[in-house]
Design a protein around this motif. Sequence first.
Motif, PDB file in Angstrom:
ATOM      1  N   CYS A 125       0.874  -1.183   0.000  1.00  0.00           N
ATOM      2  CA  CYS A 125       0.000   0.000   0.000  1.00  0.00           C
ATOM      3  C   CYS A 125       0.906   1.226   0.000  1.00  0.00           C
ATOM      4  N   ILE A 126       0.642   2.176  -0.885  1.00  0.00           N
ATOM      5  CA  ILE A 126       1.482   3.377  -0.914  1.00  0.00           C
ATOM      6  C   ILE A 126       0.814   4.543  -0.182  1.00  0.00           C
ATOM      7  N   LEU A 127      -0.257   4.253   0.560  1.00  0.00           N
ATOM      8  CA  LEU A 127      -0.922   5.237   1.423  1.00  0.00           C
ATOM      9  C   LEU A 127      -1.405   6.470   0.648  1.00  0.00           C
ATOM     10  N   CYS A 128      -1.832   6.233  -0.576  1.00  0.00           N
ATOM     11  CA  CYS A 128      -2.340   7.363  -1.368  1.00  0.00           C
ATOM     12  C   CYS A 128      -3.678   7.852  -0.822  1.00  0.00           C
ATOM     13  N   GLY A 129      -4.380   6.988  -0.098  1.00  0.00           N
ATOM     14  CA  GLY A 129      -5.646   7.396   0.510  1.00  0.00           C
ATOM     15  C   GLY A 129      -6.828   7.442  -0.444  1.00  0.00           C
ATOM     16  N   LEU A 130      -6.642   7.044  -1.685  1.00  0.00           N
ATOM     17  CA  LEU A 130      -7.758   7.130  -2.640  1.00  0.00           C
ATOM     18  C   LEU A 130      -8.949   6.288  -2.172  1.00  0.00           C
ATOM     19  N   CYS A 131      -8.669   5.093  -1.689  1.00  0.00           N
ATOM     20  CA  CYS A 131      -9.764   4.206  -1.272  1.00  0.00           C
ATOM     21  C   CYS A 131     -10.497   4.776  -0.060  1.00  0.00           C
ATOM     22  N   PHE A 146      -7.728   4.558   7.667  1.00  0.00           N
ATOM     23  CA  PHE A 146      -6.319   4.411   8.022  1.00  0.00           C
ATOM     24  C   PHE A 146      -6.235   4.016   9.480  1.00  0.00           C
ATOM     25  N   ILE A 155      -4.154   0.721   5.660  1.00  0.00           N
ATOM     26  CA  ILE A 155      -5.613   0.849   5.530  1.00  0.00           C
ATOM     27  C   ILE A 155      -6.248  -0.445   6.020  1.00  0.00           C
ATOM     28  N   CYS A 176      -7.086   1.965  -6.898  1.00  0.00           N
ATOM     29  CA  CYS A 176      -5.852   1.629  -6.174  1.00  0.00           C
ATOM     30  C   CYS A 176      -4.684   1.472  -7.148  1.00  0.00           C
ATOM     31  N   PRO A 177      -3.598   2.233  -6.950  1.00  0.00           N
ATOM     32  CA  PRO A 177      -2.454   2.121  -7.857  1.00  0.00           C
ATOM     33  C   PRO A 177      -1.639   0.839  -7.649  1.00  0.00           C
ATOM     34  N   THR A 178      -1.977   0.086  -6.601  1.00  0.00           N
ATOM     35  CA  THR A 178      -1.298  -1.198  -6.380  1.00  0.00           C
ATOM     36  C   THR A 178      -2.424  -2.238  -6.281  1.00  0.00           C
ATOM     37  N   TYR A 180      -3.076  -3.800  -3.530  1.00  0.00           N
ATOM     38  CA  TYR A 180      -3.280  -4.053  -2.109  1.00  0.00           C
ATOM     39  C   TYR A 180      -4.743  -3.996  -1.682  1.00  0.00           C
ATOM     40  N   LEU A 181      -5.469  -3.059  -2.249  1.00  0.00           N
ATOM     41  CA  LEU A 181      -6.848  -2.842  -1.793  1.00  0.00           C
ATOM     42  C   LEU A 181      -7.710  -4.092  -1.975  1.00  0.00           C
TER      43      LEU A 181
HETATM   44  S1  SF4 Z   1      -4.963   0.368  -0.589  1.00  0.00           S
HETATM   45 FE1  SF4 Z   1      -4.479   1.243  -2.620  1.00  0.00          FE
HETATM   46  S2  SF4 Z   1      -5.921   2.971  -2.867  1.00  0.00           S
HETATM   47 FE2  SF4 Z   1      -5.896   2.459  -0.672  1.00  0.00          FE
HETATM   48  S3  SF4 Z   1      -4.345   3.810   0.255  1.00  0.00           S
HETATM   49 FE3  SF4 Z   1      -3.312   1.876  -0.271  1.00  0.00          FE
HETATM   50  S4  SF4 Z   1      -2.467   2.194  -2.326  1.00  0.00           S
HETATM   51 FE4  SF4 Z   1      -3.988   3.810  -2.009  1.00  0.00          FE
END
Ligand code: SF4
Length: 201
Positions: A125-131, A146, A155, A176-178, A180-181
């Motif tokens: 997870c790169i913690l972008c917070g989009l989800c 979070f 997350i 999600c850019p990875t 992980y979600l």
């Molecule tokens: S799970 Fe994906 S969309 Fe959500 S914070 Fe992490 S990288 Fe971003």
Amino acid sequence: MSDILLQIDGKKVEAKPGMTILQAAQSAGIVIPTLCHHEKLESYGACRICTVEVEARGRTNLVAACLYPVEKNLVVTTRSETVDKIRRTILELLLAHAPGAPALQELAREYGAKEARFEKEASFCILCGLCVRYCAEVKKKNAIAFVDQGAKREINFIPEIAAKECWRCKECFPLCPTSYLQAAYFLTEGLAFPPSSASEK
Ligand code: SF4
Ligand code: FES
């Protein structure tokens, strides 16, 4: 209010007051990379991949294009040696957390980032917070949050809410850019609410 005239990569761009540099660039067909931005969400400023150079009142600064508001006569440079170096380093750090993530690898190719530069600390997870933000701001469900701080920040799906809401939504998955979600969701689903029971709620 009248439009604001600025310059982006040598091109004259007219923007509405209150727009960010990112929005002005997008309106002119100029691409600035983003990893934590979504047009339906409040700007967040987490990833800094959108860093650009701005010249205003005789000073040059590096700013996040998704946060910085347009100003009259601002001169913006979206690609330069400095900007590319910053983006390359950010990508190398993110790839240490999410090795192999296609969205990161695509940008890494463009900016010459090396996947092996930093020691891998794969959290995926790169913690972008989009989800988290999409679920809160657009869906108003708060099924993802979070938890923890610092290096332990991650997350989590809130099982009681996710069991009721997520099985029929999943609109956050493609954001999600990875990967992980999706993995986090299926893990929560498997442990906390088997799919058959969720759809009956
Ligand atoms: S799970 Fe994906 S969309 Fe959500 S914070 Fe992490 S990288 Fe971003
Ligand atoms: S897109 Fe601007 S900080 Fe992430």
